[in-house]
Write a protein that holds these residues in place. Sequence first.
Motif, short mmCIF file in Angstrom:
data_model
loop_
_atom_site.label_atom_id
_atom_site.label_comp_id
_atom_site.label_asym_id
_atom_site.label_seq_id
_atom_site.Cartn_x
_atom_site.Cartn_y
_atom_site.Cartn_z
N PRO A 194 0.88 -1.20 0.10
CA PRO A 194 0.05 -0.12 -0.24
C PRO A 194 1.05 1.25 0.12
O PRO A 194 1.95 1.22 0.54
CB PRO A 194 -0.67 0.04 1.39
N GLY A 195 0.33 2.22 -0.49
CA GLY A 195 1.01 3.60 -0.39
C GLY A 195 0.22 4.43 0.89
O GLY A 195 -0.03 3.71 1.80
N ILE A 218 1.99 11.55 -5.69
CA ILE A 218 0.94 10.71 -6.18
C ILE A 218 0.35 11.06 -7.44
O ILE A 218 0.15 12.08 -7.79
CB ILE A 218 -0.27 10.43 -5.07
N GLU A 219 0.42 10.14 -8.56
CA GLU A 219 0.02 10.51 -9.78
C GLU A 219 -1.30 10.62 -9.90
O GLU A 219 -2.05 11.39 -10.90
CB GLU A 219 0.49 9.47 -10.95
N LEU A 220 -2.04 9.90 -9.15
CA LEU A 220 -3.70 10.05 -9.33
C LEU A 220 -4.41 11.17 -8.53
O LEU A 220 -5.46 11.01 -8.34
CB LEU A 220 -4.14 8.55 -9.24
N ASN A 221 -3.47 11.89 -7.82
CA ASN A 221 -4.42 13.01 -7.42
C ASN A 221 -5.24 12.87 -6.29
O ASN A 221 -6.17 13.70 -5.79
CB ASN A 221 -5.25 13.93 -8.40
N ARG A 222 -5.19 11.78 -5.50
CA ARG A 222 -5.60 11.50 -4.28
C ARG A 222 -5.27 10.58 -3.40
O ARG A 222 -4.27 9.75 -3.99
CB ARG A 222 -7.36 10.80 -4.49
N TYR A 223 -5.40 10.49 -2.01
CA TYR A 223 -4.79 9.46 -1.13
C TYR A 223 -5.63 8.05 -1.35
O TYR A 223 -6.60 8.10 -2.04
CB TYR A 223 -4.99 9.75 0.28
N GLN A 247 4.44 -12.39 -6.95
CA GLN A 247 4.38 -11.27 -7.37
C GLN A 247 4.19 -9.74 -6.32
O GLN A 247 3.58 -10.26 -5.38
CB GLN A 247 3.25 -11.04 -8.36
N ILE A 248 4.73 -9.00 -6.58
CA ILE A 248 4.33 -7.69 -5.66
C ILE A 248 3.94 -6.64 -6.29
O ILE A 248 4.55 -6.34 -7.38
CB ILE A 248 5.84 -7.56 -5.00
N ILE A 249 2.78 -6.12 -5.92
CA ILE A 249 2.23 -5.08 -6.61
C ILE A 249 2.24 -3.65 -5.80
O ILE A 249 1.83 -4.04 -4.71
CB ILE A 249 0.91 -5.40 -7.18
N ASN A 250 2.58 -2.45 -6.42
CA ASN A 250 2.37 -1.20 -5.55
C ASN A 250 0.92 -0.61 -5.66
O ASN A 250 0.49 -0.55 -7.05
CB ASN A 250 3.39 -0.37 -5.93
N VAL A 251 0.22 -0.66 -4.53
CA VAL A 251 -1.14 0.02 -4.83
C VAL A 251 -0.77 1.48 -4.05
O VAL A 251 -1.12 1.82 -3.03
CB VAL A 251 -2.14 -0.84 -4.48
N ASN A 256 5.61 5.24 -6.50
CA ASN A 256 6.94 4.61 -6.79
C ASN A 256 7.20 4.11 -7.97
O ASN A 256 8.11 3.67 -8.28
CB ASN A 256 7.01 3.41 -5.88
N SER A 257 6.47 4.96 -9.11
CA SER A 257 6.47 4.73 -10.61
C SER A 257 7.32 5.60 -11.26
O SER A 257 7.74 5.74 -12.59
CB SER A 257 5.22 4.42 -11.08
N HIS A 258 8.07 6.90 -10.51
CA HIS A 258 8.65 7.63 -11.17
C HIS A 258 10.16 8.23 -10.39
O HIS A 258 10.29 7.85 -9.25
CB HIS A 258 7.66 8.86 -11.22
#
Length: 273
Positions: A194-195, A218-223, A247-251, A256-258
Amino acid sequence: MTKLGDILNRLENKVAIVTGSTSGIGIGIAKLYAAEGATVVICGRREERGQEIVDEIKEVGGEAFFHFMDLDDISSIETLFKDVNEKCGKIDILVNNAANVSLQDGSVTELTLEMWDAMFTSDLRGTFFAIKTVIPYMQENGGGSIVNIGSMASTGGDLGATAYACAKAGIDMLTSCVALQYGKDDIRCNCVRPGLIITPQNEALVAQELKDIFLSNIELNRYGCPEDIGHACVFFGSDESAYVTGQIINVDGGMNSHVPTVAQFRELSSRTW
């Protein structure tokens, strides 16, 4: 809570244990699991609060019951899986969400061995023992899905949360080891990181300055919210991910993608230097 008419019954006839499901992210996961058709075991140390969650799930047509569990008490973990298997006849899904959020942390020189050990007991040892305990039941059942809740803290160094970051990095590696060692038994193991997740329990405790720092990256402009994590856990628990393991997925809304300088360049209205 997601309405029963809005779901696909992706977890129908599955028995799911969600540890630490009496607050925060755990509640969001448990309610989505119930909405998707699973019988959900709400577990934690607070029986009264756990029963409230069970009642809320049942009010909208879901199936759930409470069972006590304390991550620091291995006998309670053993009893949890034994009782659930006897009651339900199987265990299909384990979500390792429980952790002690009130533990002290610090820099390397600030940490005592007691603080370090307490963090690892809560955030790694308990998860390890829960997995170790559930695997024989899943082997007997012909397979299952284990979903570990990690943290983006494991992706890089931290100024103060040293023990927490190291323990959560251990969750990442534990996920890989379990996936490798028990895939032959059709037991899958994946991890959700989780973020910044704002919950009813932590909203007043998260300083606005901290929220602003996160939101600037955060890219999606919300928590995030608990259901964001819950949706990822539904995927990993369902047959839709039958060929997905290790697999490990960042939500985390893309945090963490930039590159780490994005927030500062945004302030300068610049895309580069």
